[in-house]
Design a protein around this motif. Sequence first.
Motif, PDB file in Angstrom:
ATOM      1  N   ASP A  82       0.685  -1.231   0.351  1.00  0.00           N
ATOM      2  CA  ASP A  82       0.453   0.362  -0.376  1.00  0.00           C
ATOM      3  C   ASP A  82       1.325   1.406   0.165  1.00  0.00           C
ATOM      4  OD1 ASP A  82       0.822  -0.099   2.618  1.00  0.00           O
ATOM      5  OD2 ASP A  82      -1.345   0.067   3.782  1.00  0.00           O
ATOM      6  N   GLY A  83       1.918   1.459   0.002  1.00  0.00           N
ATOM      7  CA  GLY A  83       2.976   2.527   0.099  1.00  0.00           C
ATOM      8  C   GLY A  83       3.172   2.992   1.327  1.00  0.00           C
ATOM      9  N   GLU A  84       2.312   2.621   1.983  1.00  0.00           N
ATOM     10  CA  GLU A  84       3.129   2.756   3.759  1.00  0.00           C
ATOM     11  C   GLU A  84       4.338   2.589   4.096  1.00  0.00           C
ATOM     12  OE1 GLU A  84       0.949   4.039   6.724  1.00  0.00           O
ATOM     13  OE2 GLU A  84      -0.788   3.930   6.336  1.00  0.00           O
ATOM     14  N   LEU A  85       4.429   2.400   5.171  1.00  0.00           N
ATOM     15  CA  LEU A  85       6.302   1.664   5.419  1.00  0.00           C
ATOM     16  C   LEU A  85       5.687   1.149   5.856  1.00  0.00           C
ATOM     17  CD1 LEU A  85       9.533   2.449   5.954  1.00  0.00           C
ATOM     18  CD2 LEU A  85       8.865   3.517   8.086  1.00  0.00           C
ATOM     19  N   HIS A  86       6.331  -0.370   5.718  1.00  0.00           N
ATOM     20  CA  HIS A  86       6.375  -1.528   6.402  1.00  0.00           C
ATOM     21  C   HIS A  86       7.669  -2.144   5.678  1.00  0.00           C
ATOM     22  CE1 HIS A  86       1.845  -0.541   6.304  1.00  0.00           C
ATOM     23  NE2 HIS A  86       1.913  -1.332   5.338  1.00  0.00           N
ATOM     24  N   SER A  87       7.717  -3.390   7.703  1.00  0.00           N
ATOM     25  CA  SER A  87       9.390  -3.442   7.448  1.00  0.00           C
ATOM     26  C   SER A  87       8.319  -5.415   8.591  1.00  0.00           C
ATOM     27  CB  SER A  87       9.862  -3.642   8.091  1.00  0.00           C
ATOM     28  OG  SER A  87       9.257  -3.288   9.941  1.00  0.00           O
ATOM     29  N   PHE A  88       9.728  -5.786   8.022  1.00  0.00           N
ATOM     30  CA  PHE A  88       9.357  -7.934   8.710  1.00  0.00           C
ATOM     31  C   PHE A  88      10.599  -8.205   9.377  1.00  0.00           C
ATOM     32  CE2 PHE A  88       9.845 -12.419   8.291  1.00  0.00           C
ATOM     33  CZ  PHE A  88       8.995 -12.480   8.444  1.00  0.00           C
ATOM     34  N   HIS A  89       9.725  -8.767  10.881  1.00  0.00           N
ATOM     35  CA  HIS A  89      10.811  -9.114  11.497  1.00  0.00           C
ATOM     36  C   HIS A  89       9.884 -10.312  11.731  1.00  0.00           C
ATOM     37  CE1 HIS A  89      11.895  -9.659  15.093  1.00  0.00           C
ATOM     38  NE2 HIS A  89      11.497  -9.344  16.325  1.00  0.00           N
ATOM     39  N   VAL A  90      10.578 -11.431  12.391  1.00  0.00           N
ATOM     40  CA  VAL A  90      10.332 -12.619  12.515  1.00  0.00           C
ATOM     41  C   VAL A  90      10.731 -12.440  13.841  1.00  0.00           C
ATOM     42  CG1 VAL A  90      11.935 -13.746  10.766  1.00  0.00           C
ATOM     43  CG2 VAL A  90       9.344 -15.481  12.470  1.00  0.00           C
ATOM     44  N   HIS A  91      10.410 -13.351  15.164  1.00  0.00           N
ATOM     45  CA  HIS A  91      10.997 -14.547  16.628  1.00  0.00           C
ATOM     46  C   HIS A  91      11.603 -15.528  16.305  1.00  0.00           C
ATOM     47  CE1 HIS A  91       7.677 -11.382  19.412  1.00  0.00           C
ATOM     48  NE2 HIS A  91       8.478 -10.542  18.442  1.00  0.00           N
ATOM     49  N   ASP A  92      12.210 -14.986  16.609  1.00  0.00           N
ATOM     50  CA  ASP A  92      12.834 -16.728  17.539  1.00  0.00           C
ATOM     51  C   ASP A  92      14.043 -17.243  15.894  1.00  0.00           C
ATOM     52  OD1 ASP A  92      13.839 -18.874  18.358  1.00  0.00           O
ATOM     53  OD2 ASP A  92      12.514 -20.096  16.208  1.00  0.00           O
ATOM     54  N   VAL A  93      13.923 -16.725  14.658  1.00  0.00           N
ATOM     55  CA  VAL A  93      15.173 -16.777  13.697  1.00  0.00           C
ATOM     56  C   VAL A  93      16.035 -16.127  13.251  1.00  0.00           C
ATOM     57  CG1 VAL A  93      13.877 -19.041  13.209  1.00  0.00           C
ATOM     58  CG2 VAL A  93      13.313 -17.048  11.723  1.00  0.00           C
ATOM     59  N   GLN A  94      17.261 -16.240  12.790  1.00  0.00           N
ATOM     60  CA  GLN A  94      17.513 -15.286  11.919  1.00  0.00           C
ATOM     61  C   GLN A  94      17.131 -15.706  10.327  1.00  0.00           C
ATOM     62  OE1 GLN A  94      19.318 -12.611  12.409  1.00  0.00           O
ATOM     63  NE2 GLN A  94      18.461 -12.383  14.931  1.00  0.00           N
ATOM     64  N   PHE A  95      17.093 -14.865   9.143  1.00  0.00           N
ATOM     65  CA  PHE A  95      16.523 -15.090   7.920  1.00  0.00           C
ATOM     66  C   PHE A  95      18.044 -15.107   7.237  1.00  0.00           C
ATOM     67  CE2 PHE A  95      14.364 -11.550   8.692  1.00  0.00           C
ATOM     68  CZ  PHE A  95      14.545 -10.644   7.713  1.00  0.00           C
ATOM     69  N   GLN A  96      17.917 -14.982   5.529  1.00  0.00           N
ATOM     70  CA  GLN A  96      18.686 -15.561   4.617  1.00  0.00           C
ATOM     71  C   GLN A  96      18.360 -13.866   3.968  1.00  0.00           C
ATOM     72  OE1 GLN A  96      21.683 -17.695   3.893  1.00  0.00           O
ATOM     73  NE2 GLN A  96      22.903 -18.024   5.612  1.00  0.00           N
ATOM     74  N   VAL A  97      18.417 -13.620   3.151  1.00  0.00           N
ATOM     75  CA  VAL A  97      17.897 -12.930   1.869  1.00  0.00           C
ATOM     76  C   VAL A  97      17.946 -13.287   0.997  1.00  0.00           C
ATOM     77  CG1 VAL A  97      17.270 -10.747   1.015  1.00  0.00           C
ATOM     78  CG2 VAL A  97      16.965 -10.739   3.476  1.00  0.00           C
ATOM     79  N   LEU A  98      17.376 -13.771  -0.046  1.00  0.00           N
ATOM     80  CA  LEU A  98      16.752 -14.364  -0.762  1.00  0.00           C
ATOM     81  C   LEU A  98      17.219 -13.460  -2.329  1.00  0.00           C
ATOM     82  CD1 LEU A  98      15.378 -18.060  -0.908  1.00  0.00           C
ATOM     83  CD2 LEU A  98      17.660 -17.866  -0.559  1.00  0.00           C
ATOM     84  N   THR A  99      16.218 -12.667  -2.229  1.00  0.00           N
ATOM     85  CA  THR A  99      15.794 -11.689  -3.512  1.00  0.00           C
ATOM     86  C   THR A  99      15.631 -10.705  -2.923  1.00  0.00           C
ATOM     87  OG1 THR A  99      13.397 -12.900  -3.976  1.00  0.00           O
ATOM     88  CG2 THR A  99      15.794 -13.100  -5.552  1.00  0.00           C
ATOM     89  N   VAL A 100      15.236  -9.770  -3.408  1.00  0.00           N
ATOM     90  CA  VAL A 100      14.727  -8.550  -3.321  1.00  0.00           C
ATOM     91  C   VAL A 100      14.745  -7.927  -4.439  1.00  0.00           C
ATOM     92  CG1 VAL A 100      14.457  -5.968  -2.754  1.00  0.00           C
ATOM     93  CG2 VAL A 100      16.529  -7.826  -1.185  1.00  0.00           C
ATOM     94  N   ASP A 101      12.779  -7.279  -5.342  1.00  0.00           N
ATOM     95  CA  ASP A 101      12.480  -7.503  -6.369  1.00  0.00           C
ATOM     96  C   ASP A 101      13.114  -8.678  -7.629  1.00  0.00           C
ATOM     97  OD1 ASP A 101      10.643  -6.204  -8.057  1.00  0.00           O
ATOM     98  OD2 ASP A 101      12.243  -4.673  -8.395  1.00  0.00           O
ATOM     99  N   GLY A 102      12.780  -9.881  -7.039  1.00  0.00           N
ATOM    100  CA  GLY A 102      13.804 -10.485  -8.399  1.00  0.00           C
ATOM    101  C   GLY A 102      15.325 -10.583  -8.367  1.00  0.00           C
ATOM    102  N   LYS A 103      15.680  -9.999  -7.308  1.00  0.00           N
ATOM    103  CA  LYS A 103      17.506  -9.349  -7.413  1.00  0.00           C
ATOM    104  C   LYS A 103      18.225 -10.234  -6.538  1.00  0.00           C
ATOM    105  CE  LYS A 103      17.029  -5.048  -8.925  1.00  0.00           C
ATOM    106  NZ  LYS A 103      15.191  -5.002  -9.556  1.00  0.00           N
ATOM    107  N   ALA A 104      19.382 -10.285  -6.580  1.00  0.00           N
ATOM    108  CA  ALA A 104      20.592 -10.276  -5.978  1.00  0.00           C
ATOM    109  C   ALA A 104      20.160  -9.578  -4.709  1.00  0.00           C
ATOM    110  CB  ALA A 104      22.049 -11.085  -5.857  1.00  0.00           C
ATOM    111  N   PRO A 105      20.367  -9.915  -3.308  1.00  0.00           N
ATOM    112  CA  PRO A 105      20.332  -8.693  -2.106  1.00  0.00           C
ATOM    113  C   PRO A 105      21.788  -7.831  -2.223  1.00  0.00           C
ATOM    114  CG  PRO A 105      20.525 -10.554  -0.853  1.00  0.00           C
ATOM    115  CD  PRO A 105      20.332 -11.039  -2.508  1.00  0.00           C
ATOM    116  N   PRO A 106      20.879  -6.687  -1.949  1.00  0.00           N
ATOM    117  CA  PRO A 106      22.851  -5.560  -2.300  1.00  0.00           C
ATOM    118  C   PRO A 106      23.829  -6.030  -1.063  1.00  0.00           C
ATOM    119  CG  PRO A 106      20.551  -4.012  -1.222  1.00  0.00           C
ATOM    120  CD  PRO A 106      19.962  -5.372  -1.833  1.00  0.00           C
TER     121      PRO A 106
END
Length: 486
Positions: A391-415
């Motif tokens: 919706d174009g508002e500021l959002h983020s994602f946080h998950v408890h318990d685990v640390q994750f790895q980012v696979l892609t952002v908008d289909g591309k390798a993460p920065p």
Amino acid sequence: MLCTGVGGLLAWAWTSTSADSTVGEVAFERRLPVPPLAPSTVDGDGRRVFDLRASKGRHDFGGQTAETLGWNGDYLGPTLRATRGERVVVNVHNGLDEVTSAHWHGMHLPPTMDGGPHQPVEPGATWSPTWTVDQPAATLWYHPHPHGETADHVYRGLAGMFIVDDPGTDVAALPHEYGVDDVPVIVQDKAFDDGKLGSDTGMFGSGGVLGDKVVVNGALGPYLDVTTERVRLRLLNASNVRPYRFGFSDGRTFALVGTDGGLLDAPYETTGVTMVGGERAEIVVTMRPGERVVLRSTPASLDLDWFHKRISGANDSFDIMELRAAASLRPSPAVPTRLVDTPRLDPAQAKHTREWSFSGTSINGKKMDGSRVDAAVTKDSVEVWKLTARDGELHSFHVHDVQFQVLTVDGKAPPPHLRGWKDTVFLAQNKQVVIIARFADHADPTTPYMFHCHVLRHEDQGMMGQFVVIEPGQVPKLAPEHADHD
Ligand code: C2O
Ligand code: CU
């Protein structure tokens, strides 16, 4: 100051306390306070025991005094520090006249010890979670998580750092003398309002409070005396909603060496790092004798319409802290070219793929319901989660318990700054972020963990879901009391 309107409407309004920018106006008149390391004892079972007590206070931010909350003091809390493999106990005493909790943000631990909305601590009560620290060296933090009140409690001052050390990491490779060349930098924006922090002045609309002043470790306009060639700053964005893009006034490069859940495999030389609420970054800055340089936040390029239109541009720069190098500096080790070796999680091993869509204050169109399980994850399995803000508002994602790895952002390798362990990530509008995590151990079909937007007011208003970790074949069955805390 800026506020969002209620009900998700972007009814923004400037009030008389608004300031276009603090760049160039900050005098840097007070020494940076460094949160003390929390004292601990070792009990008969060999467990490291900490004590935290939440209470009301009045805090002098430096020219601005306000009613606050703090752990073991008036504002913020001591830095907890433990080593991988250690068993810890934290006695969390609630000295407030309202329910609160203590959540260990970024920590891998059993759901009953997590300190989320299902572990409320009643006024006058003491809650004593215990767990074995089992994760790489990292800068974690702790803050209350009582459902509906998280934004308010954090904003008024209940937050602190939790540093994890790992005997498997070469400590000497990076500056590591706490408070000397290894310094916590807890950044928060504040709207001061007549001795109050604006928490009960209608500032907690859908997006939450955005202050016109920035404090570090509870101080306005601080300076840090640097006595070594290099200094490591452990940056924590503990603001309710404001993102920052941290850099230096002279545009110098620095080494990003760690993110939320640990060190990067290799340092990343950059001139700026963008952080949304809840994120951490460890940076190493090289100083020349006698020089002064200012840690500055310039408008974060978040690729986010509402943010740029409403807040960014000239209205979003802050001079945050000055680094003052002594006339002669003690030598520091060079920043190593390799720091750790992080195994990459393989999407081919994923047992489940889930999609979460963020809009308004809902996830997949649903508000947080303490009696609903949104995902049941099999213990020790790897899952891929696809996250999209719509919706174009500021959002983020946080998950408890685990640390994750980012696979892609908008289909591309993460920065580069998203290539290490993460527990919180910014979600740009319609640019899917795909993450992967292993949900190791701590199966408990009766107690959920949370995942949510870390814009704290969004979380309070229901932008949160629950997952349980179960043994293969187990069926989630929430303990009955959980329905009471939705
Ligand atoms: Cu920092 Cu569920 O929170
Ligand atoms: Cu949000």
